[in-house]
Motif scaffolding. Structure first.
Motif: not given
Lengths: 57, 458
Positions: B168-197
């Motif tokens: 995710l850090l590679e995919a969202y932005a040219p540098t990992p530092a710029q991709a932290i926020v979308p990566t964290m938001l994506t992980l939050a969404a994944v974990y929200a679904v998984l933990m709710t299940c």
């Protein structure tokens, strides 16, 4: 509900009727969750095995 | 929110207990991400332009909060049931990511501490103990298997999160530092679904439920197994609790001694080993950590909990001694020794709830387990301090190579011996701490279903 507490009305109801929704959907969802967590674990293990293989390269 | 009530999670008659472990695994796979936090380390360093220590505090806070919330939330969890606890864990864990992402976006490190470290850490503690406690109640005949299943998920969580986060850090932005926020938001969404299940699918057995055809072993069959329950308030007054605290503390401290320094250690022992090969070694240890949780904990059902810890601590101490004496002689030997040591580390985590269940019964085993996890927090501080402190001191003296780690390895050997002695001192809990016996609510034979068989009702 654990065995330390006496049954109350809610617990009795829970014992005589499905806990949440019908039993078939519950079973289907649980099996689906098995597939999801199993796939995730397999993904993690496969990725780690690939990484670990560098040790023997 | 009655759907979260404990009474709504009681399984109907004939419910197949093998439908419960995926709910536990869903939660542990999610919160196990914490062990993959190091993937965020370099991007956070770049983003905040701060010290390694400042970023490391985020992880340390999360682990300390794990111990504290497990210790103080265990009783609440037992009272309110696993679904409410898992839901709370999901809310905290996901909120932790969201708040941390906000902190990164605003460039405020303290908000990241608050989010991932404090709020997320509370989610970790509550999420760690609730599935374990529930599975123990479903598998009274195989508590080691039950705890191994759940806690293996925690180890597996890092294996999943580490490559996923890197991608995710590679995919969202040219540098990992710029991709932290979308990566964290994506992980939050994944974990929200998984933990709710996971929270939705969790069930507890009805009072008095037992696996079909299973009766508790006769008194005397296993002297360590209690046939009475001990409440958490009494458990913390027993010497057994503190002996097991020492056992867990020493086992975790020794394991961290290897895990903390795995990559530099193998390169210092063998200068020919490259950084890429060392990364492979770290991966292998991750597999040992996860595999040990399931394999050794399951084995403890046959071997007995006390004997299993004799193996973890006694054999572990011998292996550490071999590592210190012979580890530098061959890469294969070094890898084999560390592999087994780390598998014992994972096994120690997974087997401790089953040991607690043997000694204190299953009534409040989740709460007691929570209190015991403070040993993990303490070891999380002590282990790296010992290893890094000794290595730094030796390095300052100009020592290099394998000799850099020899005092650490010998120290860890000694730490394990202390744990070994503590384990040998464990005796069955005195009867004065037991809860008064009440007539068991046993499910009639006709209502029982064979273990592992999917029935119409399941």
């Amino acid at each position: 509900m654990t065995s330390d507490q006496p049954l109350d009305a809610n617990d009795t109801a829970a014992l005589t009727e499905p806990a949440a929704g019908g039993s078939a959907p519950v079973r289907a969802l649980a099996i689906a969750l098995w597939v999801v967590v199993g796939s995730l674990l397999a993904y993690g293990i496969a990725q780690t095995v690939i990484k670990a293989s560098a040790l023997f390269a | 929110m009655r759907v979260l009530d404990k009474s709504r999670t009681v399984a109907p008659r004939g419910y197949n207990r093998w439908l419960v472990p995926p709910a536990a695994l869903a939660v542990h796979l999610s919160i196990g991400q914490v062990y993959a936090f190091s993937v965020f380390k370099n991007p956070l360093l770049e983003r905040f332009g701060t010290s390694h220590t400042s970023v490391a505090v985020i992880f340390s806070m999360a682990i300390v909060m794990l111990g504290l919330s497990a210790a103080f939330g265990g009783k609440w969890m037992e009272r309110n049931g696993p679904r409410k606890a898992m839901a709370l864990s999901a809310v905290c864990w996901v909120s932790g990511f969201l708040v941390a992402a906000l902190g990164v976006q605003l460039g405020q490190l303290w908000i990241v501490y608050l989010g991932y470290g404090l709020i997320g850490g509370i989610g970790l503690g509550i999420g760690y103990i609730s599935p374990v406690s529930t599975l123990i109640k479903w598998f009274p005949d195989r508590p080691g298997l039950a705890t191994g299943l759940a806690i293996m998920g925690f180890g597996g969580g890092a294996l999943v999160a580490s490559p996923l986060t890197a991608r995710l850090l590679e995919a969202y932005a040219p540098t990992p530092a710029q991709a932290i926020v979308p990566t964290m938001l994506t992980l939050a969404a994944v974990y929200a679904v998984l933990m709710t299940c996971g929270a939705a699918m969790i069930r507890v057995p009805a009072p008095g439920w037992r696996p079909a055809g299973w009766t508790p072993p006769a008194r005397g069959a296993n002297a360590m197994q209690s046939h009475a329950d001990v409440r958490v308030g009494n458990a913390v007054r027993t010497p057994q609790f503190y002996l097991l605290w020492i056992v867990l503390f020493t086992n975790v401290t020794a394991g961290i001694g290897i895990l903390e320094q795995a990559s530099p250690m193998i390169q210092d022992f063998f200068p020919a080993v490259t950084a890429a090969t060392a990364a492979g070694f770290v991966g292998l240890l991750s597999l040992a950590n996860m595999g040990g949780r399931f394999v050794w904990s399951t084995t403890s059902d046959k071997l007995g909990r006390k004997r299993t810890y004799i193996m973890y601590l006694g054999v572990g101490a011998v292996l550490y001694a071999f590592l210190a004496a012979l580890g530098a002689s061959a890469v294969g030997l070094f890898v084999a020794l560390t592999f087994v040591i780390v598998s014992f580390y994972g096994g120690g985590f997974a087997t401790i709830p089953a040991y607690l269940k043997d000694l204190f019964g299953q009534l409040e085993v989740g709460a007691i387990h929570g209190r015991l996890l403070t040993a993990w927090s303490a070891a999380g501080i002590a282990g790296p301090l010992i290893v890094n402190g000794i290595a730094d001191a030796r390095s300052a003296q100009g020592v290099t190579g394998a000799a850099l780690y020899l005092p650490s390895l010998v120290t860890m050997c000694g730490v394990l011996v202390v744990g070994f002695v503590a384990n040998m001192l464990v005796r069955p809990v005195a009867a004065r701490f037991h809860e008064p016996e009440t007539p068991a609510l046993v499910v009639p034979q006709a209502d029982r279903v064979p273990v592992g068989v999917v029935t119409e009702e399941s």
